[in-house]
Enzyme design. Structure first.
Site, PDB file in Angstrom:
ATOM      1  N   ASP A   1      25.205 -11.923 -19.709  1.00  0.00           N
ATOM      2  CA  ASP A   1      25.466 -10.874 -18.726  1.00  0.00           C
ATOM      3  C   ASP A   1      26.966 -10.624 -18.528  1.00  0.00           C
ATOM      4  O   ASP A   1      27.476 -10.667 -17.406  1.00  0.00           O
ATOM      5  CB  ASP A   1      24.836 -11.232 -17.377  1.00  0.00           C
ATOM      6  CG  ASP A   1      23.397 -11.705 -17.506  1.00  0.00           C
ATOM      7  OD1 ASP A   1      22.661 -11.118 -18.304  1.00  0.00           O
ATOM      8  OD2 ASP A   1      23.023 -12.669 -16.811  1.00  0.00           O
TER       9      ASP A   1
ATOM     10  N   GLU B   1      17.943  -2.998 -14.178  1.00  0.00           N
ATOM     11  CA  GLU B   1      18.695  -4.063 -13.508  1.00  0.00           C
ATOM     12  C   GLU B   1      20.148  -4.009 -13.976  1.00  0.00           C
ATOM     13  O   GLU B   1      20.570  -3.064 -14.638  1.00  0.00           O
ATOM     14  CB  GLU B   1      18.080  -5.432 -13.831  1.00  0.00           C
ATOM     15  CG  GLU B   1      18.006  -5.724 -15.320  1.00  0.00           C
ATOM     16  CD  GLU B   1      17.232  -6.988 -15.655  1.00  0.00           C
ATOM     17  OE1 GLU B   1      16.847  -7.715 -14.721  1.00  0.00           O
ATOM     18  OE2 GLU B   1      17.013  -7.254 -16.844  1.00  0.00           O
TER      19      GLU B   1
END
Length: 516
Positions: free
Chosen positions: A21, A190
């Protein structure tokens, strides 16, 4: 493998390990990147580059996870999820979501700190992937975040807030600004990253899941919407599955680039660098017309020497390098600092000696994404029967090789493993004598993260390294790639159980990536 000296192109991934991420910013001539660290300590890794290709690890922004009691034991898939890194008003800021607690923030005047203690900006279950934005023209500040269905029952939507400019509190209850259920074919929306460009508010956000998803772009003239969307990066006919979730950065010369991850099983989420441009309609185009590139012309930045986050360690002064993280908040006495080189770990007494996955005192680093050989020297010092230490490949299943003191006080070479659903480990090979209480331990990690363990006890037989056990296929945790680990432990009992000393930790990367 990023690039060789003088090579006009780079090759993906530029960070070939589990830097999950990623988010990236530029401050002057320097680029900085952070990534998810989940339940490992220290957390929030800080990487630096001057060419977007060669990166070094310069520190961590989170010394301990809070509340400390919650992370006294391993919580491998919890903790720090999908941080956002920003620079505003002369300070570095990192926001992240803990899915069980809420949205946190830390900040610092310099990338190396000192960083503030974590501040809870918004409490709540399932609040994840926050990203702030300061509007320099209006003086207003905003924050967007996603939702974890496992904690909140909600997913596939992005919620926006007004935020106080000092970044410590939100000014409203929030509003859903993008509802993925209303976008045909979109699911698991997301990881939003919030920007302003060309008169628009932009949200770059992934959808479709970590292994199979895509990267989306959303834009609106007003922060609270309405937003229109477009897919701007997807696998197409490449071998880069699920290319998404990352950050956009612009170089001093005006080039745009996008860093994102690719999920690669036991190797975790490796990081790719994609060129980015803007089409006639004002939308970003990432990669080769929306498909990830395997290689590309380097960014228009001054040439830099080859660099990568450190892996090898001689443990100077008895201290581990910054590449190491504990599997939970560390306690005093786990590592004994001294003036000589070498890492001296205490054989910590535990009721969980039969399962390394439950131990907080495992010192870990990321598994390289390319075939490699991992070696370390181990000496088991004075201690009680049952004291043991070794080198592990740790995930939902694990295997480790090392030394153990037997009931008669002699030291033996042991090799053990545990399957994903098993609550006790088993012998992977019969114990063998280890005269002198020393061994050189080795793991050869080949295609598909298949691990072959071997050892050299230096017993005078002249055979060098000898193989041990069957091939072990490394496995990830749910969201975390497999880890390399050093551990020392002992069964429950009274008194000091001894120490173990590790020296000359080395990882040799093979040039050819057989599984790519």
């Amino acid at each position: 493998m990023s690039a060789a000296p003088g090579d006009p192109v780079y090759r993906n991934p530029v960070l070939d390990a589990d830097w999950s991420d990623p988010d990236v910013i530029r401050v002057g001539d320097d680029f900085y990147l952070t990534a998810s660290s989940f339940g490992r300590v220290p957390g929030l890794p800080l990487l630096h580059s001057r060419d977007l290709v060669n990166w070094t690890l310069v520190g961590h922004a989170l010394e301990r996870l809070e509340p400390e009691g919650e992370f006294a034991v391993p919580r491998h898939d919890c903790g720090v999820w999908a941080p956002a890194l920003r620079h505003h008003d002369g300070r570095f800021w990192i926001f992240w979501g803990d899915p069980d607690q809420g949205i946190f923030q830390v900040n610092a005047p310099e990338i190396r700190g000192p960083w503030t203690r974590p501040h809870l900006v918004k409490a709540g279950k399932g609040l994840i992937d926050p990203c702030p934005l300061w509007d320099d023209e209006t003086g207003e500040a905003y924050l967007v975040h996603a939702w974890a269905k496992s904690r909140s029952g909600v997913k596939n939507r992005l919620t926006g807030h007004r935020m106080h400019p000092h970044g410590t509190e939100l000014l409203d209850e929030g509003k859903v600004i993008v509802d993925g259920d209303r976008v045909p074919g979109w699911f698991t929306l997301e990881g939003p990253k919030l920007y302003q460009h060309d008169g628009w508010f932009w949200i770059l956000a992934p959808a479709g899941g970590v292994e199979t998803g895509w990267q989306g772009a959303f834009r609106s003239r007003a922060f609270f919407g309405p937003y229109e969307e477009k897919v701007v990066l997807e696998q197409k006919d490449t071998d880069v599955n699920g290319p998404h979730q990352g950050g956009w950065v612009r170089t001093p010369s005006g080039e745009d680039w996008f860093l994102h991850f690719q999920q690669r099983g036991a190797y975790g989420r490796v990081v790719h660098l994609q060129p980015m441009r803007w089409d006639g309609g004002g939308w970003p185009v990432i990669g080769d017309d929306g498909a990830p590139v395997a290689w590309h012309r380097r960014p228009d930045l001054p040439p830099q020497p080859p660099a990568a986050p450190a892996t090898d360690d001689d443990f100077p002064g008895g201290r581990p390098g910054r590449q190491w993280q504990w599997t939970a908040n560390p306690r005093d006495g786990w590592a004994t600092h001294h003036f000589a080189d070498g890492l001296r770990l205490t054989c910590v007494r535990t009721a969980d000696a039969h399962d390394l996955r439950a131990l907080p005192n495992v010192l870990t680093q990321r598994l390289p994404g390319a075939p490699c050989t991992v070696e370390v020297d181990l000496r088991l010092d004075d201690g009680e029967p049952g004291a043991r230490a070794g080198l592990a490949v740790l995930g939902d299943a694990y295997s480790w090789i090392g030394l153990e003191r037997g009931p008669d006080g002699t030291v033996r070479l042991v090799h053990r493993f545990a399957e994903p659903a098993a609550d006790h480990e088993r012998d992977a090979a019969p114990p063998r004598p280890a005269p002198g209480g020393r061994a050189r331990l080795r793991v050869d990690i080949g295609a598909g993260a298949r691990c072959r363990f071997s050892y050299d006890t230096g017993d005078g037989a002249g055979e060098g390294f000898r193989p041990s056990g069957q091939v072990f296929a490394a496995t990830p945790w749910r969201w975390v790639g497999a880890l390399l680990g050093l551990v020392a432990l002992a069964p429950t009992g009274q008194g000091h159980a001894g120490t173990a000393t590790f020296t000359q930790f080395r990882i040799r990367i093979q040039e050819k990536r057989a599984d790519r």
